[in-house]
Design an enzyme around this catalytic site. Sequence first.
Site, PDB file in Angstrom:
ATOM      1  CE  LYS A  13      -5.906   3.884   3.925  1.00 42.90           C
ATOM      2  NZ  LYS A  13      -5.414   3.098   4.173  1.00 42.90           N
ATOM      3  NE  ARG A  88      -0.756   6.128   0.649  1.00 39.50           N
ATOM      4  CZ  ARG A  88      -1.749   4.768   0.903  1.00 39.50           C
ATOM      5  NH1 ARG A  88      -2.329   5.250  -0.311  1.00 39.50           N
ATOM      6  NH2 ARG A  88      -2.355   3.588   0.838  1.00 39.50           N
ATOM      7  NE  ARG A 127      -5.190  -5.994   0.573  1.00 41.35           N
ATOM      8  CZ  ARG A 127      -4.941  -4.737   1.096  1.00 41.35           C
ATOM      9  NH1 ARG A 127      -5.813  -4.077   1.886  1.00 41.35           N
ATOM     10  NH2 ARG A 127      -3.478  -3.935   0.551  1.00 41.35           N
ATOM     11  NE  ARG A 160      -2.705  -3.721  -3.027  1.00 38.31           N
ATOM     12  CZ  ARG A 160      -3.007  -2.425  -2.004  1.00 38.31           C
ATOM     13  NH1 ARG A 160      -4.177  -2.738  -1.899  1.00 38.31           N
ATOM     14  NH2 ARG A 160      -1.938  -2.126  -1.754  1.00 38.31           N
ATOM     15  NE  ARG A 171       1.524  -1.486   1.130  1.00 36.95           N
ATOM     16  CZ  ARG A 171       0.518  -1.979   0.817  1.00 36.95           C
ATOM     17  NH1 ARG A 171       0.827  -3.030   0.979  1.00 36.95           N
ATOM     18  NH2 ARG A 171      -0.837  -1.647   0.695  1.00 36.95           N
TER      19      ARG A 171
HETATM   20  P1  AMP Z   1      -3.074   1.505  -1.147  1.00 40.00           P
HETATM   21  O1  AMP Z   1      -4.499   0.609  -2.618  1.00 40.00           O
HETATM   22  O2  AMP Z   1      -4.578   2.977  -1.185  1.00 40.00           O
HETATM   23  O3  AMP Z   1      -2.298   0.688  -0.413  1.00 40.00           O
HETATM   24  O4  AMP Z   1      -2.219   1.989  -2.181  1.00 40.00           O
HETATM   25  C1  AMP Z   1      -1.611   1.250  -3.124  1.00 40.00           C
HETATM   26  C2  AMP Z   1       0.536   2.248  -3.341  1.00 40.00           C
HETATM   27  O5  AMP Z   1      -0.399   3.255  -4.268  1.00 40.00           O
HETATM   28  C3  AMP Z   1       0.689   3.000  -2.150  1.00 40.00           C
HETATM   29  O6  AMP Z   1       1.647   2.600  -1.478  1.00 40.00           O
HETATM   30  C4  AMP Z   1       1.278   4.015  -3.103  1.00 40.00           C
HETATM   31  O7  AMP Z   1       2.296   3.515  -4.212  1.00 40.00           O
HETATM   32  C5  AMP Z   1       0.151   4.281  -3.909  1.00 40.00           C
HETATM   33  N1  AMP Z   1      -0.228   5.374  -3.713  1.00 40.00           N
HETATM   34  C6  AMP Z   1      -1.826   4.931  -3.442  1.00 40.00           C
HETATM   35  N2  AMP Z   1      -2.670   6.327  -2.980  1.00 40.00           N
HETATM   36  C7  AMP Z   1      -1.984   7.192  -2.663  1.00 40.00           C
HETATM   37  C8  AMP Z   1      -1.297   8.699  -1.974  1.00 40.00           C
HETATM   38  N3  AMP Z   1      -2.158   9.284  -2.343  1.00 40.00           N
HETATM   39  N4  AMP Z   1      -0.215   9.191  -2.585  1.00 40.00           N
HETATM   40  C9  AMP Z   1       1.075   8.585  -3.254  1.00 40.00           C
HETATM   41  N5  AMP Z   1       1.518   6.867  -2.696  1.00 40.00           N
HETATM   42  C10 AMP Z   1      -0.323   6.644  -3.330  1.00 40.00           C
END
Ligand code: AMP
Length: 215
Positions: A13, A88, A127, A160, A171
Site C-alpha cells: 500500500k 481498518r 523490510r 520496524r 497483525r
Molecule cells: P501500518 O504502517 O499501516 O502497517 O501501521 C502500523 C500500525 O499502526 C498498525 O499495526 C496499527 O497498530 C497502527 N495503525 C495504522 N493505521 C491504523 C488504523 N487505521 N487503525 C488502527 N490502527 C492503525
Amino acid sequence: MKLVLLGPPGAGKGTQAAMLVAEFDIPQISTGDMLRAAVRDQSPMGIKAKEYMDAGGLVPDAVVVGIVCERLQQADCQGGFILDGFPRTVQQADALKQTLSDMNMQLDSVISLEVNTESLVERLIGRRTCGTCGKGFHLKFDPPGSDGRCSVCGGELVHRDDDQEATIRNRMDVYHQQTAPLEDYYRQDGLLQAINGMDEIVTVQQKIVSALQAG
Ligand code: AMP
C-alpha cells in the site's frame, strides 16, 4: 481522485500510494506514518498508540478517526487524496463515510491489493527503511549496499519494531478479523476494485492506474 488503498500489512500500500501521489498529484494519508511520527514526538497520543502498535494491534478507532478527519479538512485534500492504512475497521469506514458526506465528498474507488499470507510475512521480515531519507529496501528483493546502509544517502537502515515475526503474525490475524470485512463493505458500495499485488511493483502500479481510469 479520492481513493482508499486496502490490503494486509506488506501488500504494498505504501509503495503504491507513493507512486500514485506522483501520478495524480494528490496527498498520501498514511495513518501508520502519522502514528509513527506521534510516537517519535512522544506526544501523549503517540505514547498511548505505541502500546497497541508494538503488540501488532489496532490503535482505538476514536484516535485514528480523529487524526484522519483533521487531516482531510486541510486544503491540499480538497482535490483528492490516497488513504493508506485507513480505514481498518467497519467503524472507521462508517466514520469516513460520514466525514466525507459532511464535506460533500465521496470516495471514487477502493483498491484492494491481494497477496498471499506467506509472501506477506517474507516481505515484512526483510523490510528495512532508511532512517534519514525514508527510502525502502528489502534484504532479499532489493538489498542495500554491502555496508548495509542506505544507497542513496548513507543513512542507517531501520527494522520496524512491529516487523518481527510474532508481531507480524498478530497483525495478519488482526487484518483478517477486523479489516478484511471491509472488502465486502466496499463491494456492496460498488467501490471495490481487486488487484493482484503479487506482480512486480510497476505492473501493480499500471493495473491500479488502468482500474482507476476504467472507473
Ligand atoms: P501500518 O504502517 O499501516 O502497517 O501501521 C502500523 C500500525 O499502526 C498498525 O499495526 C496499527 O497498530 C497502527 N495503525 C495504522 N493505521 C491504523 C488504523 N487505521 N487503525 C488502527 N490502527 C492503525
